[in-house]
Design an enzyme around this catalytic site. Structure first.
Site, PDB file in Angstrom:
ATOM      1  N   CYS A  20      22.894  42.712 -19.292  1.00 35.92           N
ATOM      2  CA  CYS A  20      23.037  43.754 -20.501  1.00 35.92           C
ATOM      3  C   CYS A  20      22.879  44.980 -19.986  1.00 35.92           C
ATOM      4  O   CYS A  20      23.051  46.124 -20.775  1.00 35.92           O
ATOM      5  CB  CYS A  20      22.384  43.488 -21.705  1.00 35.92           C
ATOM      6  SG  CYS A  20      20.490  43.831 -21.193  1.00 35.92           S
ATOM      7  N   LYS A  22       2.142   4.527   1.415  1.00 36.77           N
ATOM      8  CA  LYS A  22       2.143   5.048   2.579  1.00 36.77           C
ATOM      9  C   LYS A  22       2.072   6.626   2.689  1.00 36.77           C
ATOM     10  O   LYS A  22       2.885   7.418   2.476  1.00 36.77           O
ATOM     11  CB  LYS A  22       3.674   5.049   3.333  1.00 36.77           C
ATOM     12  CG  LYS A  22       3.660   5.355   4.808  1.00 36.77           C
ATOM     13  CD  LYS A  22       5.102   4.858   5.473  1.00 36.77           C
ATOM     14  CE  LYS A  22       4.984   5.286   6.895  1.00 36.77           C
ATOM     15  NZ  LYS A  22       5.015   6.570   7.359  1.00 36.77           N
ATOM     16  N   CYS A  72      13.728  41.935 -18.164  1.00 39.72           N
ATOM     17  CA  CYS A  72      14.536  42.868 -18.930  1.00 39.72           C
ATOM     18  C   CYS A  72      14.085  43.311 -20.254  1.00 39.72           C
ATOM     19  O   CYS A  72      13.662  42.520 -20.991  1.00 39.72           O
ATOM     20  CB  CYS A  72      15.927  42.142 -19.061  1.00 39.72           C
ATOM     21  SG  CYS A  72      17.128  42.864 -20.381  1.00 39.72           S
ATOM     22  N   LYS A 124      10.947   3.383   2.867  1.00 37.83           N
ATOM     23  CA  LYS A 124      10.648   4.930   2.709  1.00 37.83           C
ATOM     24  C   LYS A 124      11.429   5.409   1.385  1.00 37.83           C
ATOM     25  O   LYS A 124      12.258   4.864   0.988  1.00 37.83           O
ATOM     26  CB  LYS A 124      11.398   5.814   3.912  1.00 37.83           C
ATOM     27  CG  LYS A 124      10.855   5.245   5.389  1.00 37.83           C
ATOM     28  CD  LYS A 124       9.519   5.912   5.324  1.00 37.83           C
ATOM     29  CE  LYS A 124       9.584   7.446   5.570  1.00 37.83           C
ATOM     30  NZ  LYS A 124       9.520   7.769   7.116  1.00 37.83           N
ATOM     31  N   CYS A 142      20.352  41.710 -25.438  1.00 41.24           N
ATOM     32  CA  CYS A 142      20.825  41.023 -24.248  1.00 41.24           C
ATOM     33  C   CYS A 142      21.308  39.712 -24.131  1.00 41.24           C
ATOM     34  O   CYS A 142      20.822  38.629 -24.848  1.00 41.24           O
ATOM     35  CB  CYS A 142      19.546  40.949 -23.277  1.00 41.24           C
ATOM     36  SG  CYS A 142      19.937  40.161 -21.578  1.00 41.24           S
ATOM     37  N   GLU A 165       0.720  -1.188   0.007  1.00 43.26           N
ATOM     38  CA  GLU A 165      -0.022  -0.019   0.149  1.00 43.26           C
ATOM     39  C   GLU A 165       0.833   1.209  -0.100  1.00 43.26           C
ATOM     40  O   GLU A 165       1.855   1.193   0.593  1.00 43.26           O
ATOM     41  CB  GLU A 165      -0.873   0.043   1.279  1.00 43.26           C
ATOM     42  CG  GLU A 165      -1.684  -1.131   1.421  1.00 43.26           C
ATOM     43  CD  GLU A 165      -2.436  -1.448   2.681  1.00 43.26           C
ATOM     44  OE1 GLU A 165      -1.870  -0.421   3.561  1.00 43.26           O
ATOM     45  OE2 GLU A 165      -2.975  -2.286   3.119  1.00 43.26           O
ATOM     46  N   CYS A 186      19.211  45.157 -15.788  1.00 40.07           N
ATOM     47  CA  CYS A 186      19.742  43.894 -16.095  1.00 40.07           C
ATOM     48  C   CYS A 186      21.116  43.334 -15.659  1.00 40.07           C
ATOM     49  O   CYS A 186      21.991  44.214 -16.194  1.00 40.07           O
ATOM     50  CB  CYS A 186      19.309  43.462 -17.526  1.00 40.07           C
ATOM     51  SG  CYS A 186      19.997  42.061 -18.288  1.00 40.07           S
ATOM     52  N   ASP A 189       1.112  10.479   3.513  1.00 39.48           N
ATOM     53  CA  ASP A 189       1.546  11.190   4.149  1.00 39.48           C
ATOM     54  C   ASP A 189       0.670  12.262   4.858  1.00 39.48           C
ATOM     55  O   ASP A 189       0.459  13.366   4.536  1.00 39.48           O
ATOM     56  CB  ASP A 189       2.898  12.180   3.443  1.00 39.48           C
ATOM     57  CG  ASP A 189       3.933  12.602   4.290  1.00 39.48           C
ATOM     58  OD1 ASP A 189       3.800  12.442   5.498  1.00 39.48           O
ATOM     59  OD2 ASP A 189       4.779  13.262   4.062  1.00 39.48           O
ATOM     60  N   TYR A 246      -6.486   2.067   6.419  1.00 41.04           N
ATOM     61  CA  TYR A 246      -5.820   0.904   6.136  1.00 41.04           C
ATOM     62  C   TYR A 246      -5.827  -0.132   7.001  1.00 41.04           C
ATOM     63  O   TYR A 246      -4.781  -1.108   6.526  1.00 41.04           O
ATOM     64  CB  TYR A 246      -4.128   1.507   5.854  1.00 41.04           C
ATOM     65  CG  TYR A 246      -3.993   2.466   6.882  1.00 41.04           C
ATOM     66  CD1 TYR A 246      -3.772   1.945   8.094  1.00 41.04           C
ATOM     67  CD2 TYR A 246      -3.489   3.721   6.848  1.00 41.04           C
ATOM     68  CE1 TYR A 246      -3.374   2.856   9.277  1.00 41.04           C
ATOM     69  CE2 TYR A 246      -3.132   4.709   7.805  1.00 41.04           C
ATOM     70  CZ  TYR A 246      -3.069   4.141   8.983  1.00 41.04           C
ATOM     71  OH  TYR A 246      -2.593   4.837   9.882  1.00 41.04           O
TER      72      TYR A 246
END
Ligand code: IVH
Length: 676
Positions: free
Chosen positions: A412, A116, A427, A315, A433, A114, A409, A118, A226
């Site tokens: 440039c 797990k 920019c 895990k 640039c 199954e 910028c 969280d 579960y």
């Protein structure tokens, strides 16, 4: 004879419970939300007229109006255990060996696998089928009574369905917040400048810890069961997996990804399959739980200290770690957007070593309250770029420095402009640039665009830095002589590159449109545009209105397209590229209505080997189909991969067309959106 109010109320409750079950537990609703709301309103009206007929189990009675003063303690009749962890394949083999030795069993064991989840472990107590108490795990022996909050969770039935359940039945499972709900809740909190939750687990925990159930009721929580705990009377099946199926029949939600396997090789294969799909699951999981499936064997194995000997959690590598922010740099992207990037002390997270993370934009730095030198939580989930999640309070060094967003910028020196309706700062240098030159050329050369072999990111940077090229058209003027002068590029490689650039000139219209890097025009949109207009001239001549008629093109995309076509500089580059011999075959223009799956609704369920579900969805949409999350009589076809569960069952019930992955891929390639 007219129905009594009592009879109508009972019938409405029964109907609402059934619809709730189909929606939340089976994932296969049979009525619209509007119809459900109508039934609920009718029940509310009748109960208002006849308050003496209200019962605590009525679907109208989920949310209590009076907040609690404090939580009561609950003693668990059977302790709520935790699980031992395993971090690699070897530890799974060791677990299995210990189990078989204890049971003196030579053959392979049957395991229930199954995800797990969280979230937060919760116990539900049903007496005679009525939900009597919901409690947290606490320290395993004593938890807190959170019945008032548990009752607000729609996937938890207030009364069990059907019959045959034990008179006393304690069910255990995980309450969690699905990823989409979590994202939406945080987006709303950000908008209202309220506190955001760090992750779905904390959000679920915080939501269950409310004294006022009206707050919990607004949180998108779900529960997956579960196991069973304390049971009196009644008969339960002898295998864990069958007990879960029985719980499902009684109206409780269980996890659709669960599977029964034999032997450790299959356990490990299950882990790998789910690890691959982890990012696309609609909820967060932090591993896989393996359980000896035979309950009699579980009893023989028993438990030590706080964990059973018959189960183990494998895990996944942690997705969050802490590290230190060393510096912030500002990167300029293809479209000029300036992105702050965190330089970090390297840290192992999500299975790789991370030393950079995106900070998105200026607002994000402010939201995090970040300073250079801070300890930060980094998250790397799946293939998503690493993010800075939060700053660890109380760990700021005395010399922590403020982060100053540049005014010009950094590449440039052009002016930076804030977009009127967004956090994006750009920019305005455009192709003056060097950063934007580099990024647009990298994009143009990339595999899904012009696919110029050998023209990798490093080489593009070198070519721009040495001023051998400035824009896309300059690529076609490159010569072996000048290239060979570049450091690290031998004459042979220079020759290969010139040949690759020449070869890439024969392309297709969708690739070319995509390669231009017009804002918001991704691969799918480029394909739609090419199919719709058929040739470049028709596309360039299209009015905004005509562009809006293309599948998936909205006002923003239409506007970016028009700006590109109206820009003399951009069109000059296109003219030069075409003069250099870049060409394609025109397509038959076709109207939206001609798309092969136009007007059809499809559902994708289970896992696919060749692609993720998101990609499958995008390809179906390209062919004109709508892709829905649940199966109904309106569904045209269901694509079912391995692991398909209730949606497939529902499709069979409705006698809908169902195709497997091979059939799906064949269909995609017959329409030219996939190469087998
Ligand atoms: S079984 C005796 N199954 O993981 C068995 N737990 O680290 C105890 N969890 O407290 C639990 N998904 O909150 C089990 N499919 C699953 C689970 C699961 C998540 C959580 C649960 C438990 C923790 C143990």
């Amino acid at each position: 004879m007219a129905r009594t109010p009592q009879a109508e109320i009972e019938e409405l409750r029964e109907q609402l419970n059934q619809h709730n079950y189909r929606y939340h537990v089976l994932d296969a609703p049979t009525v619209s939300d509007a119809r459900y709301d109508k039934l609920l309103r009718r029940l509310q009206q009748l109960e208002q007229d006849h308050p003496e007929l209200i019962t605590p189990e009525s679907p109208t009675q989920r949310v209590g109006a009076i907040p609690l003063e404090q939580f009561q303690q609950v003693q668990h009749e059977l302790p709520m255990l935790s699980l031992d962890n395993a971090f690699d394949d070897q530890e799974i083999q060791d677990f299995d060996r210990r189990v078989r030795e204890r049971l003196d069993q030579d053959g392979e064991m049957e395991y229930a696998c199954e995800p797990k989840l969280d979230g937060i472990a919760v116990s539900l107590l049903y007496r005679d089928g009525q939900l009597q108490r919901g409690a947290t795990r606490g320290d395993g022996r004593t938890g807190e009574d959170i019945t008032h909050n548990i009752r607000t969770i729609a996937s938890i039935p207030l009364s069990l369905l059907g019959s045959g359940y034990p008179p006393v039945l304690e069910v255990r499972g995980e309450v969690y917040m699905p990823s989409a709900g979590f994202a939406a809740m945080n987006a709303q909190a950000r908008e209202r400048e309220e506190k955001v939750f760090v992750n779905p687990r904390n959000a679920a925990a915080g939501s269950l810890r409310q004294l006022d159930a009206r707050i919990t009721a607004q949180r998108p929580l779900e529960m997956c069961c579960y196991s069973v705990g304390w049971v009196e009377g009644g008969d339960l099946p002898s295998r864990h997996s069958d007990i879960l199926l029985r719980l499902q029949e009684w109206g409780l939600r269980i996890n659709a990804e669960s599977a029964v396997v034999v032997g450790t090789a299959a356990c490990i294969a299950y882990y790998r399959r789910l690890a691959e799909r982890r990012a696309e699951l609609p909820y967060a999981i932090d591993g896989i739980v393996y359980k000896v499936n035979e309950v009699a064997l579980q009893l023989r194995l028993g438990f030590i200290s706080r964990a059973p000997r018959w189960a183990v959690a494998r895990k996944f590598p942690a997705q969050e770690e802490t590290t230190r922010l060393l510096d912030v740099e500002f990167q300029v992207g293809r479209t000029g957007a300036v992105t702050p990037v965190a330089r970090l002390e390297p840290v192992f997270v999500g299975g790789v070593t991370v030393s950079n993370a995106t900070l998105h934009n200026r607002d994000e730095i402010q939201r995090l309250g970040l300073r250079i030198g801070d300890r930060v939580v980094i998250r790397r989930a799946g293939d998503v770029i690493p993010q800075v999640v939060s700053v660890i309070a109380g760990a700021r060094p005395a010399d922590a420095a403020e982060i100053v967003f540049p005014e010009l910028c950094p590449v440039c020196g052009s002016v930076l402009e804030q977009e009127p309706d967004g956090a994006v700062i750009r920019c305005i240098g455009g192709l003056v640039c060097a950063a934007q030159q580099k990024e647009s050329i990298k994009h143009y050369a990339s595999r899904k665009a012009m696919d110029i072999e050998g023209l990798g990111d490093k080489l593009v940077e070198q070519l721009v830095d040495e001023e051998l090229i400035h824009d896309l058209a300059d690529l076609y003027a490159l010569e072996v002589g000048s290239l060979a002068q570049l450091e690290r590029l031998a004459e042979k490689s220079a020759g290969n590159l010139v040949a690759a650039i020449a070869d890439s000139r024969a392309t297709s219209l969708p690739r070319f449109i995509y390669a231009l890097g017009i804002r918001e025009v991704g691969e799918a949109t480029a394909l739609n545009l090419a199919q719709h207009f058929g040739n470049w001239e028709a596309l360039v001549a299209a009015s905004e209105e005509q562009l809006l008629a293309v599948n998936d093109v909205g006002p923003v995309v239409a506007d970016h397209l028009r700006q590109f076509f109206d820009s003399v500089d951009s069109m000059q580059v296109v003219t030069e590229i075409r003069a250099a011999g870049v060409s394609w075959e025109d397509l038959e223009p076709r109207e939206v209505a001609d798309l092969p799956l136009q007007g059809q609704t499809w559902v994708v369920t289970g896992s696919l080997e060749a692609m993720g579900r998101l990609e499958a969805k995008a390809l179906l949409q390209q062919l004109g189909a709508k892709v829905a999350g649940s199966v109904s009589a309106k569904t045209h076809c269901v694509v079912a991969g391995p692991g398909a569960g209730s949606k497939l069952t529902r499709a069979r019930e409705l006698e809908l067309e169902v195709i497997d992955e091979a059939g799906f891929l064949a269909l995609l390639s017959s329409h030219g959106v996939y190469e087998e």
